[in-house]
Design an enzyme around this catalytic site. Sequence first.
Site, PDB file in Angstrom:
ATOM      1  N   LYS A 114      45.421  37.913  -0.321  1.00 37.75           N
ATOM      2  CA  LYS A 114      46.133  38.053  -2.496  1.00 37.75           C
ATOM      3  C   LYS A 114      45.990  39.562  -2.378  1.00 37.75           C
ATOM      4  O   LYS A 114      47.010  39.626  -3.220  1.00 37.75           O
ATOM      5  CB  LYS A 114      45.059  37.327  -3.050  1.00 37.75           C
ATOM      6  CG  LYS A 114      45.183  35.724  -2.687  1.00 37.75           C
ATOM      7  CD  LYS A 114      45.116  34.891  -4.566  1.00 37.75           C
ATOM      8  CE  LYS A 114      44.775  33.811  -4.363  1.00 37.75           C
ATOM      9  NZ  LYS A 114      44.016  32.509  -4.910  1.00 37.75           N
ATOM     10  N   LYS A 198      48.701  27.807   5.320  1.00 41.39           N
ATOM     11  CA  LYS A 198      48.073  27.245   4.363  1.00 41.39           C
ATOM     12  C   LYS A 198      49.359  26.929   3.353  1.00 41.39           C
ATOM     13  O   LYS A 198      49.545  27.452   3.035  1.00 41.39           O
ATOM     14  CB  LYS A 198      46.936  27.283   3.957  1.00 41.39           C
ATOM     15  CG  LYS A 198      46.688  28.414   2.851  1.00 41.39           C
ATOM     16  CD  LYS A 198      45.938  27.726   1.972  1.00 41.39           C
ATOM     17  CE  LYS A 198      45.926  29.020   0.436  1.00 41.39           C
ATOM     18  NZ  LYS A 198      44.389  28.844  -0.050  1.00 41.39           N
ATOM     19  N   LYS A 201      50.997  27.612  -2.872  1.00 46.35           N
ATOM     20  CA  LYS A 201      52.255  27.183  -4.161  1.00 46.35           C
ATOM     21  C   LYS A 201      52.509  28.771  -3.989  1.00 46.35           C
ATOM     22  O   LYS A 201      53.842  28.889  -4.790  1.00 46.35           O
ATOM     23  CB  LYS A 201      50.859  27.539  -5.284  1.00 46.35           C
ATOM     24  CG  LYS A 201      50.152  26.469  -6.084  1.00 46.35           C
ATOM     25  CD  LYS A 201      49.183  26.383  -7.073  1.00 46.35           C
ATOM     26  CE  LYS A 201      48.420  25.288  -6.969  1.00 46.35           C
ATOM     27  NZ  LYS A 201      47.090  25.707  -8.382  1.00 46.35           N
TER      28      LYS A 201
HETATM   29  P1  TYM Z   1      43.476  26.361  -5.911  1.00 48.65           P
HETATM   30  O1  TYM Z   1      43.996  26.104  -6.975  1.00 48.65           O
HETATM   31  O2  TYM Z   1      43.981  27.104  -5.037  1.00 48.65           O
HETATM   32  O3  TYM Z   1      43.181  24.835  -5.245  1.00 48.65           O
HETATM   33  C1  TYM Z   1      42.873  23.977  -5.380  1.00 48.65           C
HETATM   34  C2  TYM Z   1      41.841  23.049  -4.204  1.00 48.65           C
HETATM   35  O4  TYM Z   1      42.713  21.945  -3.120  1.00 48.65           O
HETATM   36  C3  TYM Z   1      42.652  23.017  -1.997  1.00 48.65           C
HETATM   37  N1  TYM Z   1      43.852  23.352  -1.529  1.00 48.65           N
HETATM   38  C4  TYM Z   1      43.671  22.629  -0.860  1.00 48.65           C
HETATM   39  N2  TYM Z   1      43.757  21.958   0.684  1.00 48.65           N
HETATM   40  C5  TYM Z   1      44.078  21.382   1.467  1.00 48.65           C
HETATM   41  N3  TYM Z   1      45.066  22.199   1.864  1.00 48.65           N
HETATM   42  C6  TYM Z   1      45.863  23.526   1.045  1.00 48.65           C
HETATM   43  N4  TYM Z   1      46.603  23.585   1.950  1.00 48.65           N
HETATM   44  C7  TYM Z   1      45.024  23.487   0.437  1.00 48.65           C
HETATM   45  N5  TYM Z   1      45.728  24.106  -0.892  1.00 48.65           N
HETATM   46  C8  TYM Z   1      44.890  24.189  -1.984  1.00 48.65           C
HETATM   47  C9  TYM Z   1      42.016  24.113  -2.589  1.00 48.65           C
HETATM   48  O5  TYM Z   1      40.741  24.272  -1.573  1.00 48.65           O
HETATM   49  C10 TYM Z   1      40.704  23.788  -4.063  1.00 48.65           C
HETATM   50  O6  TYM Z   1      40.360  22.851  -3.733  1.00 48.65           O
HETATM   51  N6  TYM Z   1      39.076  29.278  -6.406  1.00 48.65           N
HETATM   52  C11 TYM Z   1      39.562  27.989  -6.728  1.00 48.65           C
HETATM   53  C12 TYM Z   1      39.575  27.043  -7.786  1.00 48.65           C
HETATM   54  C13 TYM Z   1      37.890  26.788  -8.228  1.00 48.65           C
HETATM   55  C14 TYM Z   1      37.556  26.782  -7.901  1.00 48.65           C
HETATM   56  C15 TYM Z   1      35.854  27.017  -8.813  1.00 48.65           C
HETATM   57  C16 TYM Z   1      37.066  25.428  -6.706  1.00 48.65           C
HETATM   58  C17 TYM Z   1      37.149  28.122  -9.318  1.00 48.65           C
HETATM   59  N7  TYM Z   1      36.047  27.761  -9.828  1.00 48.65           N
HETATM   60  C18 TYM Z   1      34.777  26.187  -8.670  1.00 48.65           C
HETATM   61  C19 TYM Z   1      35.959  24.754  -6.901  1.00 48.65           C
HETATM   62  C20 TYM Z   1      34.248  25.170  -7.451  1.00 48.65           C
HETATM   63  C21 TYM Z   1      41.119  27.607  -5.879  1.00 48.65           C
HETATM   64  O7  TYM Z   1      41.472  29.298  -6.298  1.00 48.65           O
HETATM   65  O8  TYM Z   1      41.668  26.570  -5.812  1.00 48.65           O
END
Ligand code: TYM
Length: 334
Positions: A114, A198, A201
């Site tokens: 990132k 992957k 967004k």
């Molecule tokens: P974020 O917002 O990027 O994504 C949300 C969830 O979607 C999953 N995900 C995917 N799974 C499969 N293939 C993909 N291409 C893909 N893109 C996104 C992510 O793995 C996630 O589960 N850091 C985290 C948010 C967070 C969080 C937490 C998660 C903050 N605190 C505590 C669990 C527990 C994030 O940026 O997810």
Amino acid sequence: MNKKKLVFSGVQPTGNLHLGNYLGALKNFVSLQKEMNCIYCVVDLHAITVFQSPNELKNNVLETVASFLATGLSPDKSIIFNQSSVSGHAELAWILNCVSRIGWLNRMTQFKDKAGSDKEKASVGLYIYPNLMAADILLYKATHVPVGADQKQHLELSRDIAQKFNNDFGCKDFFPLPEPLISKNISRVMSLRDGTKKMSKSEESDYSRINLKDSAEEINKKIKKAKSDSEQIPGDLKSLEKKPEALNLINIYSELSKTSLDKVLNEMSGKEYSFLKKKLTDLLISEITPVGNEIKKLLDDKAHLEKILKKGKEKANIIAEENLKIIREKVGLI
Ligand code: TYM
């Protein structure tokens, strides 16, 4: 030790949620709420680790709640709220900043991706973001965390932080070591343009992803344009090893049609990718467009969404404050 199971997970409110979020996370959130106590959080404090326009951020928080509801989460079964409304997240994050080690953070690959080539210009928040994620989970003493495979390393760090806190403050088993729940079938949905990345967004081209709010026409266009392969579909997985885009389409099809990969390959072996694409488009349209329509409908009543957040915040805050009181005592804060 209290061994009660508790699920926590978070999603960033950074615009349109996509098929990766849906298959990697949201669908699991929904099935877990049937069997466990679940807390699902719109992690706005995580989003601001890169600049967000304030008005857009507010809208994106509500849109993420709408997406939660549209995929089947219920505020009667799960606690749904936004992170910044429970100040305990930020407070525990500070305490955990002092437990976590710089060496641990230096290994986080997502920060490297990132921050890009100029790390000096990344915000400090982006660097310590995994500590905040640990705080999100540990604030509720959550035991299970449904996420996509891209969050696995952050989850391992959360476990290390929990373990070090328990050791440092002589309270074995105080924080449970949270277990990641990662879908076995499809833990990483890849970009439709480049199967080594992957679906995300932040990817510039909208053709790289299927958004939950895409119309049937958009889905059709995107799948038509998706990279696949000029050869026919093979009958075995091994032949797809060097064809990540083709494998990705087959994986998505397998997941949506609830058919094993082997069976899909059996069925499609020798056919052109256009055949798979047509079937995949139909499946995507029937599963995703109703979700998108529901999101749009829910967004017409923002007051309703705000009410759900407020209720969720009240419930989350009770658990957070109870735990924080003990955490402060353990650390020696009066
Ligand atoms: P974020 O917002 O990027 O994504 C949300 C969830 O979607 C999953 N995900 C995917 N799974 C499969 N293939 C993909 N291409 C893909 N893109 C996104 C992510 O793995 C996630 O589960 N850091 C985290 C948010 C967070 C969080 C937490 C998660 C903050 N605190 C505590 C669990 C527990 C994030 O940026 O997810």
